[in-house]
Design an enzyme around this catalytic site. Structure first.
Site, PDB file in Angstrom:
ATOM      1  N   LYS A  10       9.379  -4.512  38.876  1.00 17.14           N
ATOM      2  CA  LYS A  10      10.804  -4.836  38.856  1.00 17.14           C
ATOM      3  C   LYS A  10      11.049  -6.339  38.690  1.00 17.14           C
ATOM      4  CE  LYS A  10      12.209  -0.794  41.620  1.00 17.14           C
ATOM      5  NZ  LYS A  10      12.970  -0.337  42.818  1.00 17.14           N
ATOM      6  N   TYR A  49      18.614   5.529  36.456  1.00 22.22           N
ATOM      7  CA  TYR A  49      18.882   5.803  37.874  1.00 22.22           C
ATOM      8  C   TYR A  49      20.067   6.757  38.056  1.00 22.22           C
ATOM      9  CZ  TYR A  49      15.495   2.364  39.626  1.00 22.22           C
ATOM     10  OH  TYR A  49      14.338   1.681  39.951  1.00 22.22           O
ATOM     11  N   PHE A  57      24.316   2.085  46.965  1.00 25.66           N
ATOM     12  CA  PHE A  57      23.483   1.027  46.393  1.00 25.66           C
ATOM     13  C   PHE A  57      23.364   1.083  44.874  1.00 25.66           C
ATOM     14  CE2 PHE A  57      20.549   4.492  47.665  1.00 25.66           C
ATOM     15  CZ  PHE A  57      19.857   4.712  46.482  1.00 25.66           C
ATOM     16  N   ARG A  85       2.514   6.969  44.286  1.00 27.70           N
ATOM     17  CA  ARG A  85       3.506   6.787  45.364  1.00 27.70           C
ATOM     18  C   ARG A  85       2.823   6.268  46.631  1.00 27.70           C
ATOM     19  NH1 ARG A  85       9.132   7.046  44.358  1.00 27.70           N
ATOM     20  NH2 ARG A  85       9.366   7.696  46.531  1.00 27.70           N
ATOM     21  N   THR A  91       9.958   2.995  50.395  1.00 25.30           N
ATOM     22  CA  THR A  91      11.024   2.276  49.694  1.00 25.30           C
ATOM     23  C   THR A  91      11.321   0.919  50.342  1.00 25.30           C
ATOM     24  OG1 THR A  91      11.991   4.427  49.148  1.00 25.30           O
ATOM     25  CG2 THR A  91      13.399   2.490  48.847  1.00 25.30           C
ATOM     26  N   ARG A 102       4.343  -2.434  47.883  1.00 22.35           N
ATOM     27  CA  ARG A 102       5.629  -2.888  48.422  1.00 22.35           C
ATOM     28  C   ARG A 102       5.453  -3.715  49.694  1.00 22.35           C
ATOM     29  NH1 ARG A 102       9.052   2.613  47.003  1.00 22.35           N
ATOM     30  NH2 ARG A 102       9.972   1.871  45.049  1.00 22.35           N
ATOM     31  N   ASN A 112      12.130  -4.297  45.921  1.00 21.15           N
ATOM     32  CA  ASN A 112      10.880  -3.772  46.472  1.00 21.15           C
ATOM     33  C   ASN A 112       9.742  -3.743  45.456  1.00 21.15           C
ATOM     34  OD1 ASN A 112      11.873  -1.697  44.953  1.00 21.15           O
ATOM     35  ND2 ASN A 112      12.097  -0.238  46.623  1.00 21.15           N
ATOM     36  N   HIS A 115       8.781   0.359  40.891  1.00 21.57           N
ATOM     37  CA  HIS A 115       9.258   1.747  40.856  1.00 21.57           C
ATOM     38  C   HIS A 115       8.060   2.641  40.563  1.00 21.57           C
ATOM     39  CE1 HIS A 115      11.613   5.288  39.698  1.00 21.57           C
ATOM     40  NE2 HIS A 115      10.699   5.432  38.748  1.00 21.57           N
ATOM     41  N   GLU A 126      11.546   9.757  32.920  1.00 25.07           N
ATOM     42  CA  GLU A 126      11.479   8.287  32.960  1.00 25.07           C
ATOM     43  C   GLU A 126      10.564   7.660  31.901  1.00 25.07           C
ATOM     44  OE1 GLU A 126      12.257   8.142  37.796  1.00 25.07           O
ATOM     45  OE2 GLU A 126      10.286   7.651  36.992  1.00 25.07           O
TER      46      GLU A 126
HETATM   47  P1  IDP Z   1      12.098   4.942  45.601  1.00 27.29           P
HETATM   48  O1  IDP Z   1      12.119   3.793  44.617  1.00 27.29           O
HETATM   49  O2  IDP Z   1      11.159   4.688  46.750  1.00 27.29           O
HETATM   50  O3  IDP Z   1      11.872   6.274  44.949  1.00 27.29           O
HETATM   51  P2  IDP Z   1      14.904   5.695  45.835  1.00 27.29           P
HETATM   52  O4  IDP Z   1      15.528   6.274  47.063  1.00 27.29           O
HETATM   53  O5  IDP Z   1      14.659   6.592  44.675  1.00 27.29           O
HETATM   54  O6  IDP Z   1      13.547   4.976  46.296  1.00 27.29           O
HETATM   55  O7  IDP Z   1      15.825   4.478  45.391  1.00 27.29           O
HETATM   56  C1  IDP Z   1      15.671   3.869  44.123  1.00 27.29           C
HETATM   57  C2  IDP Z   1      15.754   2.377  44.298  1.00 27.29           C
HETATM   58  O8  IDP Z   1      17.051   2.027  44.754  1.00 27.29           O
HETATM   59  C3  IDP Z   1      14.812   1.776  45.348  1.00 27.29           C
HETATM   60  O9  IDP Z   1      13.500   1.564  44.884  1.00 27.29           O
HETATM   61  C4  IDP Z   1      15.518   0.485  45.693  1.00 27.29           C
HETATM   62  O10 IDP Z   1      15.311  -0.531  44.707  1.00 27.29           O
HETATM   63  C5  IDP Z   1      16.983   0.919  45.647  1.00 27.29           C
HETATM   64  N1  IDP Z   1      17.461   1.364  46.973  1.00 27.29           N
HETATM   65  C6  IDP Z   1      17.176   2.535  47.598  1.00 27.29           C
HETATM   66  N2  IDP Z   1      17.783   2.623  48.800  1.00 27.29           N
HETATM   67  C7  IDP Z   1      18.478   1.476  48.933  1.00 27.29           C
HETATM   68  C8  IDP Z   1      19.326   0.961  49.972  1.00 27.29           C
HETATM   69  O11 IDP Z   1      19.538   1.575  50.999  1.00 27.29           O
HETATM   70  N3  IDP Z   1      19.879  -0.283  49.745  1.00 27.29           N
HETATM   71  C9  IDP Z   1      19.642  -0.994  48.603  1.00 27.29           C
HETATM   72  N4  IDP Z   1      18.862  -0.539  47.617  1.00 27.29           N
HETATM   73  C10 IDP Z   1      18.279   0.667  47.777  1.00 27.29           C
HETATM   74 MG    MG Z   2      13.046   7.315  43.582  1.00 25.17          MG
END
Ligand code: IDP
Ligand code: MG
Length: 132
Positions: A10, A49, A57, A85, A91, A102, A112, A115, A126
């Protein structure tokens, strides 16, 4: 089962110049089938997304993901989706297990570092954003 999965380095991580460090953490565990650097358009990020549309978010995530270049990496291997993963971690970098990407390179729950596709369905959706 041999699977393909997508990792994205990212914009926070490309800005921190840790592309090489992150690739090193997957190169010994997966076959690298493609690497491409690009800057996502707002439209691409919104579509990528789309599953998160409407969440609090979402808009900030789209803005973040288009704020600079990203690196798409196509990885292949036995159970690659689940294994990636695990290497990536939770996350929220503060909750990610020590030694995960991460935990090492993430800043906060949005920034983070990477992805990773979370299922065969999401990998199928994707991968074409980066590899035709
Ligand atoms: P993941 O990347 O671990 O699969 P997801 O829930 O799919 O997590 O969320 C996608 C992306 O959205 C995350 O990697 C992060 O960059 C962002 N994100 C997820 N939850 C939050 C939050 O609570 N606040 C701000 N950004 C978030
Ligand atoms: Mg995800």
């Amino acid at each position: 089962m041999v699977e393909r999965t997508l990792m994205i380095i990212k914009p926070d991580a490309t800005a921190r110049k840790v592309i090489g460090d992150i690739i090193s953490m997957v190169e010994d565990k997966f076959e690298i089938r493609g690497i491409i650097m690009k800057t996502l358009t707002v439209e691409e990020a919104r579509e990528f997304y789309a599953v998160h549309k409407g969440k609090p978010f979402y808009e900030a995530l789209v803005e973040f993901m288009t704020s600079g270049p990203v690196v798409g990496i196509l990885l292949e291997g036995e159970n690659a989706i689940k294994r990636l993963r695990e290497v990536v971690g939770a996350t929220d970098p503060k909750k990610a297990a020590p030694g995960t990407i991460r935990a090492k390179f993430g800043t906060d729950v949005q920034r983070n570092a990477v992805h990773a596709s979370d299922s065969p369905e999401s990998a199928g959706y994707e991968i074409p954003f980066f590899f035709k």
